[in-house]
Every structure is written in C-alpha cells, then in structure tokens.
Design an enzyme around this catalytic site. Structure first.
Site, PDB file in Angstrom:
ATOM      1  N   HIS A 133       6.288  35.400  60.948  1.00 48.15           N
ATOM      2  CA  HIS A 133       5.914  36.543  61.782  1.00 48.15           C
ATOM      3  C   HIS A 133       6.161  37.831  61.003  1.00 48.15           C
ATOM      4  CE1 HIS A 133      10.078  37.676  63.785  1.00 48.15           C
ATOM      5  NE2 HIS A 133      10.212  37.447  62.503  1.00 48.15           N
ATOM      6  N   CYS A 144      11.365  43.815  58.237  1.00 48.76           N
ATOM      7  CA  CYS A 144      10.680  42.945  59.193  1.00 48.76           C
ATOM      8  C   CYS A 144       9.212  43.310  59.362  1.00 48.76           C
ATOM      9  CB  CYS A 144      11.394  42.967  60.542  1.00 48.76           C
ATOM     10  SG  CYS A 144      13.029  42.187  60.482  1.00 48.76           S
ATOM     11  N   HIS A 148       7.125  37.326  56.990  1.00 50.07           N
ATOM     12  CA  HIS A 148       8.250  36.497  56.560  1.00 50.07           C
ATOM     13  C   HIS A 148       8.382  35.342  57.548  1.00 50.07           C
ATOM     14  CE1 HIS A 148       9.868  39.353  59.504  1.00 50.07           C
ATOM     15  NE2 HIS A 148      10.878  38.515  59.703  1.00 50.07           N
ATOM     16  N   HIS A 150      11.102  32.236  59.667  1.00 50.01           N
ATOM     17  CA  HIS A 150      12.417  31.834  60.152  1.00 50.01           C
ATOM     18  C   HIS A 150      12.356  30.377  60.612  1.00 50.01           C
ATOM     19  CE1 HIS A 150      14.098  35.908  60.296  1.00 50.01           C
ATOM     20  NE2 HIS A 150      13.019  36.303  60.956  1.00 50.01           N
ATOM     21  N   HIS A 187       5.118  25.824  62.855  1.00 49.86           N
ATOM     22  CA  HIS A 187       4.250  25.961  61.680  1.00 49.86           C
ATOM     23  C   HIS A 187       3.030  26.822  62.011  1.00 49.86           C
ATOM     24  CE1 HIS A 187       6.824  22.861  60.040  1.00 49.86           C
ATOM     25  NE2 HIS A 187       6.283  23.076  58.851  1.00 49.86           N
ATOM     26  N   GLU A 226      16.919  34.135  66.085  1.00 47.57           N
ATOM     27  CA  GLU A 226      16.054  34.512  64.968  1.00 47.57           C
ATOM     28  C   GLU A 226      16.666  34.046  63.650  1.00 47.57           C
ATOM     29  OE1 GLU A 226      14.525  38.714  63.217  1.00 47.57           O
ATOM     30  OE2 GLU A 226      13.970  38.239  65.280  1.00 47.57           O
TER      31      GLU A 226
END
Length: 364
Positions: A133, A144, A148, A150, A187, A226
């Site tokens: 995201h 952010c 990137h 997570h 994914h 997160e």
C-alpha cells in the site's frame, strides 16, 4: 476520569484435551494438545502483596500455582468439557486472588478467550495477510507516501454473553467469515480495492468492520497491526491506536525486605505500549501519525531507556505501577490523546494504567 490500575499476569501450561461438545468429526473433538497461556487482570487491594511493589510477582506466583494443576495433564479429567471458556472459568474459581476483572486463556498464538466478571466471553482470532500500500495524502517526503508492503495482522474480537454454555463462538466460524476477506486482501495492492484508496490502519480496520458486522453481530473490535509494534482498533464508532517500545532499564525495589533479591539493583527489558484515542483525520485517514507518536515520545524514551530508573525517578519506588504513573506524568501533556499505558516487566506480567476507555486486550 481518574487513574484505573490493573495488575496483569500470565502463566503457561502444557495440556492435552478433547472437546466433545463440538460437532462429530471436528478436529478438536479428538485428543490433542496445546501450549496454553492463562492470563489474569485484577484490581488488587493496596495491602494485598507482601510489600508495595511486589504485586506483579505475587499475582504471577498465584496464577502459576493455580495452573500447575493443569500442567502436563489430560484436561478432561479436571474440566469435563475443556473449551477455552471453561478453562477460564476453572481458573477464576480456583485462583485465590481478590479483584479479578478478567481471566483469559490463550490456546494458540492466534486464538483465545477473555472471560469477564459478567460472563461475557471476548473471543479473539488472529489472521495474517501480505499486501502492499501507499498513503496518498501524507505530507511530501513522508516514507508512507511511497509504495511499500507489510505483513499485516488482523484480530477479530467477538463479545458474547456466554452464560453457562460451554462454548461461545467457534473459531472455525470466524475462519469461514474471514476467508473471503483474506482472499481479497492477501497479495494485493490495497489502494486498488474499492473503499481502501487511502489504506491507513484505521481505514483498513473500518473497512473490515463494515464487511463483517452484518454477518457477525457479536463483532466488538477489529484490530489491524501495521507492524509488530503499532496498529489500530475500530469498534464501529471509535478509533484507537497503539505504539509499542521496549525499555532496557535497571531498577531496585526499595520496599523489599532486607535479603530479598528485588532490593538489589537488577533490570528488565520492559515492554511499553502507549494507547491513544482521537477522532479520525478525514484527510490523512489516521488518528495520530505513528511517526509523530514516536518523535514526541523520543525525549522521554531517552530518559528511561538504558537508565537506572530507581535514580531517574528520584524518591519513588521503581516497581512497574510507579514507573507507569511516572511515564504518564511525562507524556500526558506532550501527547494528550494518550489514555492508557501498558507496562510489562516480563512476558504478560505488569500493569495496565488507564484513564479513559480500556479498549480491547492484545494477545501476549
């Protein structure tokens, strides 16, 4: 609201069980085993422990002695239907501790039940999805704002008045409801999913809530991690976030009697969670930026980390409750959104100091 202090403790035990109240063929109806974790939260009377500052270790010792009866045993010989709910009831009946508010049983790292004094079972189940995201509305240069990823974790919390029933909500039921959501989130680039164009932790938790609440009326909170050290909760109305840090600090307990090892200088890797409650910023999509929390708290962190807290705190004792109250004094003016501090000296053992809504418990 004045401070409310809960002492918390956790104790592991290994046991085998079979849960006969489940449908025929259910895997948990066969003999199997778990590495259980028993947990307790209690508002202890002032003079309950052997000396001021010994509350956490005393609570931990009582809990460990209680669950030792269950350790390396066939639970069905002690608890005829050993669901997590019934194990929690057994601990509550047999734990000789005043002021108990919640008894929890964590049967796996991903699931457990917290049973409160009203016999409400707060069932929780953890899920993981891997996604990318970016946050489109952050200030220029904010990390952010770049694409990137997570390993997100989600915890679904469901609250049910279980009464005297053996089982509240079966974990398999939560798994079935979660499966199509996982298929959509895992994914994937979250920004491409309708409703998640600005996929902050807060917005993800609300998006999941809106998908699940109509089909899971018992849903009480959705938690989104997160990272391993920060995340957000949503209960349909309120957003909460937390930021976790560790403090490697030295302490000594001045009220410990002569000859007690706790009177000597010793130390812990403390786990500190700062909990904040604030309205959602409609532009940024967050309550408070996790980075801002870390930056504001950093000067206080440096006063506490790798320091002798029994000296830093002047004439106060350096027990966990006193440290938590000291941190509150330092941080409350800097971060007025904070309304709860969790501080553990060892795994699952410490205090919860809150002066607002308690919010959901997080797994140990």
């Amino acid at each position: 609201m004045s401070d409310q202090l809960l002492f918390v403790a956790a104790a592991p035990f290994e046991a085998a069980c079979r849960v006969d109240c489940l449908p025929e063929g259910h895997r948990a109806s066969r003999l199997h085993g778990h590495s259980f974790l028993g947990e307790v939260r209690a508002a202890l009377p002032k003079d309950w422990a052997p000396f001021p500052g010994a509350e956490v270790e005393s609570l931990s010792r009582h809990l460990s002695q209680c669950v030792s009866v269950l350790d390396y045993s066939d639970l069905n010989k002690t608890i005829p239907t050993p669901t997590d709910e019934n194990i929690a009831r057994w601990i509550r009946r047999n734990l000789t501790v005043p002021g108990i508010s919640v008894v929890g049983v964590q049967s796996t790292t991903h699931s457990g039940v917290d049973l409160d004094a009203r016999d409400h079972a707060h069932v929780w189940r953890r899920y993981i999805f891997q996604s990318a995201h970016q946050l489109p509305n952050v200030p220029n240069g904010h990390k952010c704002g770049r694409m990137h990823g997570h390993g997100f974790e989600v915890i679904l919390h469901a609250d049910q008045d279980v009464g005297t029933r053996d089982l509240s909500i079966d974990y398999d039921h939560l798994d079935a409801l979660w499966a199509p959501i996982h298929e959509e989130l895992d994914h994937a680039c979250l920004n491409d999913i309708p409703g998640l164009e600005n996929p902050t932790s807060e917005n993800i938790s609300a998006w999941i809530w809106n998908r699940l609440k109509p089909i899971l009326p018992e849903l009480s909170w959705v938690t989104v991690y997160e990272t391993g050290s920060c995340g957000a909760h949503f209960d349909g109305h309120h957003y909460r976030i937390w930021k976790e840090l560790t403090l490697d600090s030295a302490v000594r307990l001045k009220h410990a009697p002569e000859g007690d090892k706790r009177r000597r200088i010793h130390g812990h890797t403390f786990t500190l969670r700062l909990h904040l409650h604030a309205p959602l910023d409609q532009v940024h999509g967050w309550t408070v930026d996790f980075g801002d929390v870390k930056a504001v708290f950093d000067p206080i962190f440096k006063q506490l980390d790798h320091q002798p807290l029994h000296k830093v705190m002047d004439d106060r004792d350096a027990d966990v409750a006193s440290i938590a109250r000291y941190i509150k004094e330092l941080v409350a003016m800097q971060l007025p959104q904070i309304d709860r501090i969790d501080l553990n000296s060892t795994r699952g053992c410490g205090v919860i100091l809150h002066w607002g809504e308690l919010g959901p418990a997080l797994p140990i």
